[in-house]
Scaffold this active site. Structure first.
Site, PDB file in Angstrom:
ATOM      1  N   CYS A   1      -0.476   4.131   2.094  1.00  0.00           N
ATOM      2  CA  CYS A   1      -0.361   3.905   3.540  1.00  0.00           C
ATOM      3  C   CYS A   1       1.055   4.169   4.035  1.00  0.00           C
ATOM      4  O   CYS A   1       1.254   4.770   5.090  1.00  0.00           O
ATOM      5  CB  CYS A   1      -0.731   2.462   3.881  1.00  0.00           C
ATOM      6  N   ASP A   2       2.042   3.703   3.278  1.00  0.00           N
ATOM      7  CA  ASP A   2       3.415   3.656   3.772  1.00  0.00           C
ATOM      8  C   ASP A   2       4.389   4.569   3.041  1.00  0.00           C
ATOM      9  O   ASP A   2       5.550   4.684   3.450  1.00  0.00           O
ATOM     10  CB  ASP A   2       3.937   2.216   3.688  1.00  0.00           C
TER      11      ASP A   2
ATOM     12  N   CYS B   1       0.833  -1.198   0.000  1.00  0.00           N
ATOM     13  CA  CYS B   1       0.000   0.000   0.000  1.00  0.00           C
ATOM     14  C   CYS B   1       0.870   1.250   0.000  1.00  0.00           C
ATOM     15  O   CYS B   1       1.397   1.657   1.050  1.00  0.00           O
ATOM     16  CB  CYS B   1      -0.931  -0.002   1.220  1.00  0.00           C
TER      17      CYS B   1
END
Length: 298
Positions: A132-133, A129
């Site tokens: 997300c990261d 992701c």
């Protein structure tokens, strides 16, 4: 006792909840993680008819809020099994519920590369992701593996944070939109590594590189990166239902545009079923179709 139980709270599941509740049915949605599905990781949706731009999180929140306002019951519980008969029984990690009809809308999950230590290094440089990261890799070099729209979107997102983004793809052409490819080609910090496949994740406790092999020349190359973002597609998670519905050789529930599985009172909607196009629009369409069919039965 509910009229309809929906397993999964992605676009298909929430849409099914909206339509089933509007049809006057009592509805329970069961979701083991969080509502919205994988679309919540998309920073900008620009292909949903009537909505020029919306973030995946906003889109999912809107669906959830609409379903809750109509009276859908929502519980965070993992479904372990479904038994069929005159009524359906859904067993979860927390208890057991009965209903007249079941809609399976479990979507799909990220497909792993299958490399040694991939699971071990997930969270230590390996990610599925980018949104997300990605911020953890600010000013660092990273690699994205994949050739579809998700991989291209991930690379574009990461190029705003990272000093260098390699895009590793096993072919010399991308499956994703040409517009996105052209945008990436114009970025100075993006490099295409084509006709190549990853063969090894490098690093002990943390990723410090990835080894790739050119499928045409067999030459290998080590890319010094701190992050590897994997975007090679999806895979279903339907084994819990294998005894009540038929699965194809890839694990998808066999169901056509009617969303009927062949088991009375059990429907499949969204990315978890056999289909050629998996988009937000088709997931929403499946949710409506399955809900209206289940409402007639329930």
């Amino acid at each position: 006792m509910y009229d309809i139980i929906i397993i999964g709270a992605g676009t298909a599941g929430l849409t099914a909840g909206i339509y089933a509740t509007r049809a006057g049915k009592s509805v329970l949605i069961l979701e083991q993680k969080t509502y919205g599905g994988q679309i919540i990781n998309t920073p900008d949706i620009e292909n949903y008819p009537g909505i020029a731009h919306v973030s995946g999180f906003q889109f999912a929140q809107g669906l959830y809020d609409q379903a809750m306002a109509l009276g859908v019951t929502y519980k965070v519980e993992k479904v372990l099994s479904v038994a069929v008969g005159n009524s359906k029984s859904v067993k979860t990690s927390e208890g057991e519920y009965t209903c007249k009809a079941v809609i399976i809308a479990t979507g799909a999950k990220n497909r792993p590369l299958g490399l040694d230590r991939e699971s071990e290094l997930t969270g230590a440089g390996v990610s599925y992701c980018a949104t997300c990261d990605g911020a953890f890799f600010r000013n660092k070099e990273v690699a994205v593996v994949g050739g579809g729209n998700t991989a291209l979107e991930d690379a574009a997102f990461l190029s705003n944070y990272c000093s260098k983004v390699y895009i590793i793809h096993r072919r010399d052409e991308f499956r994703g939109d040409k517009k996105d490819v052209d945008t990436l080609k114009a970025k100075e910090n993006v490099e295409f590594v084509l006709d190549s496949v990853p063969t090894e994740l490098l690093g002990e406790d943390m990723i410090n590189g990835i080894r790739v092999k050119n499928v045409k020349t067999d030459e290998t190359r080590d890319l010094t990166v701190k992050g590897v973002f994997i975007a090679i597609g999806q895979m279903p998670d339907n084994q819990a239902f294998a005894d009540i519905v038929k699965l194809d050789d890839q694990g998808y529930i066999i169901a056509d545009e009617s969303c009927e599985t062949g088991t009375e009172g059990v429907y499949a909607a969204g990315d978890c079923r056999t289909k050629t196009v998996r988009q937000l629009t088709t997931a929403a369409a499946d949710g409506a179709v399955a809900a209206l069919a289940a409402a007639k039965l329930a």
